[in-house]
Scaffold this motif. Structure first.
Motif, PDB file in Angstrom:
ATOM      1  N   SER A 119       0.835  -1.211   0.000  1.00  0.00           N
ATOM      2  CA  SER A 119       0.000   0.000   0.000  1.00  0.00           C
ATOM      3  C   SER A 119       0.863   1.251   0.000  1.00  0.00           C
ATOM      4  O   SER A 119       1.880   1.325   0.691  1.00  0.00           O
ATOM      5  CB  SER A 119      -0.911   0.013   1.229  1.00  0.00           C
ATOM      6  OG  SER A 119      -1.742  -1.125   1.230  1.00  0.00           O
TER       7      SER A 119
ATOM      8  N   TYR B 147       0.532   5.830  -0.353  1.00  0.00           N
ATOM      9  CA  TYR B 147      -0.387   6.941  -0.091  1.00  0.00           C
ATOM     10  C   TYR B 147       0.277   8.271  -0.466  1.00  0.00           C
ATOM     11  O   TYR B 147       1.492   8.417  -0.348  1.00  0.00           O
ATOM     12  CB  TYR B 147      -0.727   7.003   1.406  1.00  0.00           C
ATOM     13  CG  TYR B 147      -1.066   5.684   2.048  1.00  0.00           C
ATOM     14  CD1 TYR B 147      -0.052   4.837   2.511  1.00  0.00           C
ATOM     15  CD2 TYR B 147      -2.383   5.278   2.214  1.00  0.00           C
ATOM     16  CE1 TYR B 147      -0.353   3.623   3.103  1.00  0.00           C
ATOM     17  CE2 TYR B 147      -2.696   4.071   2.811  1.00  0.00           C
ATOM     18  CZ  TYR B 147      -1.673   3.242   3.246  1.00  0.00           C
ATOM     19  OH  TYR B 147      -1.973   2.042   3.833  1.00  0.00           O
TER      20      TYR B 147
ATOM     21  N   TYR C 164      -4.701   7.066  -2.650  1.00  0.00           N
ATOM     22  CA  TYR C 164      -3.921   5.949  -2.154  1.00  0.00           C
ATOM     23  C   TYR C 164      -4.057   4.767  -3.101  1.00  0.00           C
ATOM     24  O   TYR C 164      -4.964   4.715  -3.941  1.00  0.00           O
ATOM     25  CB  TYR C 164      -4.303   5.572  -0.721  1.00  0.00           C
ATOM     26  CG  TYR C 164      -5.675   4.963  -0.540  1.00  0.00           C
ATOM     27  CD1 TYR C 164      -6.811   5.771  -0.502  1.00  0.00           C
ATOM     28  CD2 TYR C 164      -5.838   3.597  -0.350  1.00  0.00           C
ATOM     29  CE1 TYR C 164      -8.066   5.230  -0.306  1.00  0.00           C
ATOM     30  CE2 TYR C 164      -7.086   3.048  -0.154  1.00  0.00           C
ATOM     31  CZ  TYR C 164      -8.199   3.864  -0.133  1.00  0.00           C
ATOM     32  OH  TYR C 164      -9.441   3.330   0.065  1.00  0.00           O
TER      33      TYR C 164
ATOM     34  N   ALA D 253      -4.064   0.717  -2.580  1.00  0.00           N
ATOM     35  CA  ALA D 253      -4.062  -0.366  -1.600  1.00  0.00           C
ATOM     36  C   ALA D 253      -3.120  -1.491  -2.033  1.00  0.00           C
ATOM     37  O   ALA D 253      -2.518  -2.166  -1.205  1.00  0.00           O
ATOM     38  CB  ALA D 253      -5.470  -0.908  -1.399  1.00  0.00           C
TER      39      ALA D 253
ATOM     40  N   SER E   6       2.798   1.221   3.407  1.00  0.00           N
ATOM     41  CA  SER E   6       2.553   0.291   4.509  1.00  0.00           C
ATOM     42  C   SER E   6       2.312  -1.093   3.952  1.00  0.00           C
ATOM     43  O   SER E   6       2.019  -1.258   2.764  1.00  0.00           O
ATOM     44  CB  SER E   6       1.358   0.728   5.357  1.00  0.00           C
ATOM     45  OG  SER E   6       0.156   0.590   4.626  1.00  0.00           O
ATOM     46  N   GLU E   7       2.383  -2.068   4.852  1.00  0.00           N
ATOM     47  CA  GLU E   7       2.127  -3.431   4.440  1.00  0.00           C
ATOM     48  C   GLU E   7       0.651  -3.729   4.607  1.00  0.00           C
ATOM     49  O   GLU E   7      -0.020  -3.092   5.415  1.00  0.00           O
ATOM     50  CB  GLU E   7       2.969  -4.399   5.293  1.00  0.00           C
ATOM     51  CG  GLU E   7       2.966  -5.834   4.799  1.00  0.00           C
ATOM     52  CD  GLU E   7       3.087  -5.938   3.291  1.00  0.00           C
ATOM     53  OE1 GLU E   7       4.227  -5.950   2.769  1.00  0.00           O
ATOM     54  OE2 GLU E   7       2.037  -5.969   2.611  1.00  0.00           O
ATOM     55  N   LEU E   8       0.120  -4.641   3.843  1.00  0.00           N
ATOM     56  CA  LEU E   8      -1.235  -5.123   4.052  1.00  0.00           C
ATOM     57  C   LEU E   8      -1.264  -5.992   5.289  1.00  0.00           C
ATOM     58  O   LEU E   8      -0.281  -6.598   5.658  1.00  0.00           O
ATOM     59  CB  LEU E   8      -1.684  -5.969   2.865  1.00  0.00           C
ATOM     60  CG  LEU E   8      -2.107  -5.261   1.586  1.00  0.00           C
ATOM     61  CD1 LEU E   8      -2.400  -6.288   0.527  1.00  0.00           C
ATOM     62  CD2 LEU E   8      -3.294  -4.379   1.831  1.00  0.00           C
ATOM     63  N   GLY E   9      -2.416  -6.030   5.947  1.00  0.00           N
ATOM     64  CA  GLY E   9      -2.519  -6.911   7.093  1.00  0.00           C
ATOM     65  C   GLY E   9      -3.812  -6.663   7.819  1.00  0.00           C
ATOM     66  O   GLY E   9      -4.564  -5.752   7.485  1.00  0.00           O
TER      67      GLY E   9
ATOM     68  N   ALA F  63      -2.296  -4.186  13.562  1.00  0.00           N
ATOM     69  CA  ALA F  63      -1.736  -2.832  13.552  1.00  0.00           C
ATOM     70  C   ALA F  63      -0.660  -2.757  12.483  1.00  0.00           C
ATOM     71  O   ALA F  63       0.051  -3.721  12.242  1.00  0.00           O
ATOM     72  CB  ALA F  63      -1.138  -2.509  14.908  1.00  0.00           C
ATOM     73  N   TYR F  64      -0.579  -1.641  11.830  1.00  0.00           N
ATOM     74  CA  TYR F  64       0.457  -1.494  10.823  1.00  0.00           C
ATOM     75  C   TYR F  64       0.999  -0.086  10.884  1.00  0.00           C
ATOM     76  O   TYR F  64       0.326   0.853  11.270  1.00  0.00           O
ATOM     77  CB  TYR F  64      -0.083  -1.813   9.426  1.00  0.00           C
ATOM     78  CG  TYR F  64      -1.086  -0.813   8.895  1.00  0.00           C
ATOM     79  CD1 TYR F  64      -2.423  -0.915   9.266  1.00  0.00           C
ATOM     80  CD2 TYR F  64      -0.710   0.206   8.045  1.00  0.00           C
ATOM     81  CE1 TYR F  64      -3.348  -0.007   8.792  1.00  0.00           C
ATOM     82  CE2 TYR F  64      -1.635   1.121   7.556  1.00  0.00           C
ATOM     83  CZ  TYR F  64      -2.956   1.008   7.934  1.00  0.00           C
ATOM     84  OH  TYR F  64      -3.866   1.910   7.460  1.00  0.00           O
ATOM     85  N   GLU F  65       2.243   0.045  10.474  1.00  0.00           N
ATOM     86  CA  GLU F  65       2.904   1.333  10.478  1.00  0.00           C
ATOM     87  C   GLU F  65       2.943   1.883   9.071  1.00  0.00           C
ATOM     88  O   GLU F  65       3.290   1.168   8.136  1.00  0.00           O
ATOM     89  CB  GLU F  65       4.325   1.192  11.021  1.00  0.00           C
ATOM     90  CG  GLU F  65       5.115   2.493  11.028  1.00  0.00           C
ATOM     91  CD  GLU F  65       6.465   2.364  11.691  1.00  0.00           C
ATOM     92  OE1 GLU F  65       6.785   1.265  12.198  1.00  0.00           O
ATOM     93  OE2 GLU F  65       7.201   3.360  11.709  1.00  0.00           O
ATOM     94  N   GLN F  66       2.587   3.129   8.947  1.00  0.00           N
ATOM     95  CA  GLN F  66       2.797   3.831   7.696  1.00  0.00           C
ATOM     96  C   GLN F  66       4.150   4.513   7.782  1.00  0.00           C
ATOM     97  O   GLN F  66       4.417   5.250   8.722  1.00  0.00           O
ATOM     98  CB  GLN F  66       1.699   4.865   7.442  1.00  0.00           C
ATOM     99  CG  GLN F  66       0.402   4.253   6.956  1.00  0.00           C
ATOM    100  CD  GLN F  66      -0.628   5.299   6.525  1.00  0.00           C
ATOM    101  OE1 GLN F  66      -1.815   5.034   6.558  1.00  0.00           O
ATOM    102  NE2 GLN F  66      -0.209   6.473   6.135  1.00  0.00           N
TER     103      GLN F  66
ATOM    104  N   PHE G 254       6.744   7.170   6.255  1.00  0.00           N
ATOM    105  CA  PHE G 254       6.635   8.400   5.486  1.00  0.00           C
ATOM    106  C   PHE G 254       7.961   8.784   4.852  1.00  0.00           C
ATOM    107  O   PHE G 254       9.030   8.575   5.432  1.00  0.00           O
ATOM    108  CB  PHE G 254       6.166   9.546   6.392  1.00  0.00           C
ATOM    109  CG  PHE G 254       4.705   9.492   6.709  1.00  0.00           C
ATOM    110  CD1 PHE G 254       4.227   8.639   7.692  1.00  0.00           C
ATOM    111  CD2 PHE G 254       3.800  10.283   6.013  1.00  0.00           C
ATOM    112  CE1 PHE G 254       2.871   8.571   7.983  1.00  0.00           C
ATOM    113  CE2 PHE G 254       2.446  10.228   6.299  1.00  0.00           C
ATOM    114  CZ  PHE G 254       1.981   9.373   7.286  1.00  0.00           C
TER     115      PHE G 254
END
Lengths: 114, 114
Positions: A31, A33, A48, A50, A94-97, A100-103, A105
């Motif tokens: 993903s 953005y 974005y 996905a 970010s990773e798909l999942g 919780a995931y971290e974007q 930047f």
């Protein structure tokens, strides 16, 4: 790993000019953005992607187009720049999942439209 | 009102504790995040909390979540001048969370006075 890289870092455009902001990530994320940041407005999502091959509009898509060139790269194009598009632009990935995931930047592109 | 709300400014003395507050409206939010933006840089994830937790502690950072009131706070103990930055609250949902962009607040600018 470089993480998320953006080019250029700074750009000045005249009203009506066009340009493409480049973004690339080397974390194999699905993903990606594009945000713009304006004083007092926080971060607003422009578009974005996905996953590779898909793109969706965010909160403020008017005046912009995007291309997910491949899994690594996601570009943002201003076809006819306007002073209202003066802003700092951030790309993120970010990773798909389902947890919780971290974007992550990039460092941003500071764009001024005169 | 806004989806994710934060006060815009906070000023504290070095060595004191800082508390940054955030409220959100979407009760389906599953993960709540705190990001930090230093001057001239992109955002970096500080910490996150799952919605079934009340508290999470990570060194000088304490996150408190009141799910009933949809209120999130970030406490920074022994605040240092290096903590001066903009802090963003963000929310995400669990279903395909990697597909769905986070929703960010407008950010709280923390100024630490020496």
């Amino acid at each position: 790993n470089a993480g998320v890289t953006q080019t250029p870092k700074f750009q000045v455009l005249k009203t009506g000019q066009s340009m493409t902001l480049q973004c690339a990530q080397d974390m194999n994320h699905n993903s990606m953005y594009w945000y713009r940041q304006d004083p007092g407005m926080g971060l607003r999502l422009i578009y974005y992607s996905a996953s590779e091959g898909t793109t969706d509009k965010g909160e403020v898509p008017n005046g912009y187009n995007v291309s997910r060139l491949n899994k690594r790269e996601f570009s943002l194009r201003l076809e006819s720049a306007a002073p209202s598009q003066t802003s700092v632009y951030f790309c993120a990935s970010s990773e798909l999942g389902t947890g919780a995931y971290e974007q992550y930047f990039g460092p941003g592109t500071r764009l001024t439209v005169t | 009102g806004e989806d994710v709300e934060q006060s815009l400014f906070l000023s504290v003395r070095e060595g004191d504790s800082s508390v940054i507050n955030c409220t959100y409206t979407d009760s389906s939010s599953t993960y709540l995040y705190w990001y930090k933006q230093e001057p001239g840089a992109g955002l970096q994830l500080l910490t996150y909390i799952f919605s079934n937790m009340d508290m999470k502690q990570d060194q000088r950072l304490t996150v408190l979540l009141n799910k009933k009131d949809k209120h999130l706070s970030l406490r920074i103990a022994d605040t240092q001048t290096g903590d001066s930055a903009i802090y963003f609250c963000a929310r995400g949902t669990s279903l395909n969370s990697g597909n769905t962009p986070l929703v960010f607040g407008k950010g709280t600018r923390l100024s630490v006075i020496a």
